[in-house]
Design an enzyme around this catalytic site. Structure first.
Site, PDB file in Angstrom:
ATOM      1  N   HIS A   1       3.560  -1.426  -2.983  1.00 23.01           N
ATOM      2  CA  HIS A   1       2.978  -1.123  -4.282  1.00 23.01           C
ATOM      3  C   HIS A   1       2.848  -2.256  -5.000  1.00 23.01           C
ATOM      4  O   HIS A   1       2.515  -2.158  -6.361  1.00 23.01           O
ATOM      5  CB  HIS A   1       3.646  -0.237  -4.925  1.00 23.01           C
TER       6      HIS A   1
ATOM      7  N   HIS B   1      11.885   1.585  -5.378  1.00 26.61           N
ATOM      8  CA  HIS B   1      10.335   2.500  -5.111  1.00 26.61           C
ATOM      9  C   HIS B   1      10.136   3.646  -4.091  1.00 26.61           C
ATOM     10  O   HIS B   1      10.451   5.006  -4.610  1.00 26.61           O
ATOM     11  CB  HIS B   1       9.207   1.869  -5.467  1.00 26.61           C
TER      12      HIS B   1
HETATM   13 FE1  FES Z   1       7.914  -1.021  -3.428  1.00 29.49          FE
HETATM   14 FE2  FES Z   1       6.219   0.573  -3.515  1.00 29.49          FE
HETATM   15  S1  FES Z   1       7.882   0.801  -2.024  1.00 29.49           S
HETATM   16  S2  FES Z   1       6.656  -0.836  -4.747  1.00 29.49           S
END
Ligand code: FES
Length: 133
Positions: free
Chosen positions: A81, A62
């Site tokens: 997140h 992500h």
């Molecule tokens: Fe891992 Fe957003 S950086 S869920």
């Protein structure tokens, strides 16, 4: 292809892995943190004589936060997140913000040396345009 070749690097001796206990390493260079886990049961993409060893980049797909391996949940968890990735299903995202699986480190087992060797990566390391830079 113009892709640079992957290095072939020792990750660990198989005998040094404890089942379900993560061992952290770097591949294909020292700015790319990874983890190897012996799962204790055959995994579809597993390496080694029991096909039970898997390895992944620990940079979340992500936004690049470091995922950690939760031994009780038997899953990778991202603290930023809350994405969760499955070690037993090619690093597939189970829930969360990420859209890509964790990059999977391709391992080969050298029987004579009891050595797990990293030889390639399936997937793109977070923040890179190519895995070999
Ligand atoms: Fe891992 Fe957003 S950086 S869920």
């Amino acid at each position: 292809s113009t892709a640079l070749p992957y290095p072939r690097e020792l990750v660990t001796k198989l005998s040094e892995l404890v089942i379900n206990q993560p061992l952290y390493f770097n591949y294909p260079d020292n700015r790319s943190p990874c983890v190897v886990i012996r799962r204790g049961r055959e995994i579809k993409s597993g390496a080694g004589p029991d096909k039970d060893v898997v390895a992944y980049s620990t940079q979340c797909t992500h936004m690049g936060c470091p995922v950690s391996y939760d031994q009780e949940a038997e899953a990778f968890k991202c603290p930023c997140h809350y994405s969760i990735f499955d070690p037993d299903n090619t690093g597939q995202m189970v829930i969360g913000q990420a859209t890509e699986n964790l990059p999977r480190i391709i391992l080969e087992y050298d029987d004579a040396e009891d050595a797990l060797m990293a030889v390639s990566i399936d997937g793109l390391i977070y923040g890179r345009q190519a895995n070999i830079i």
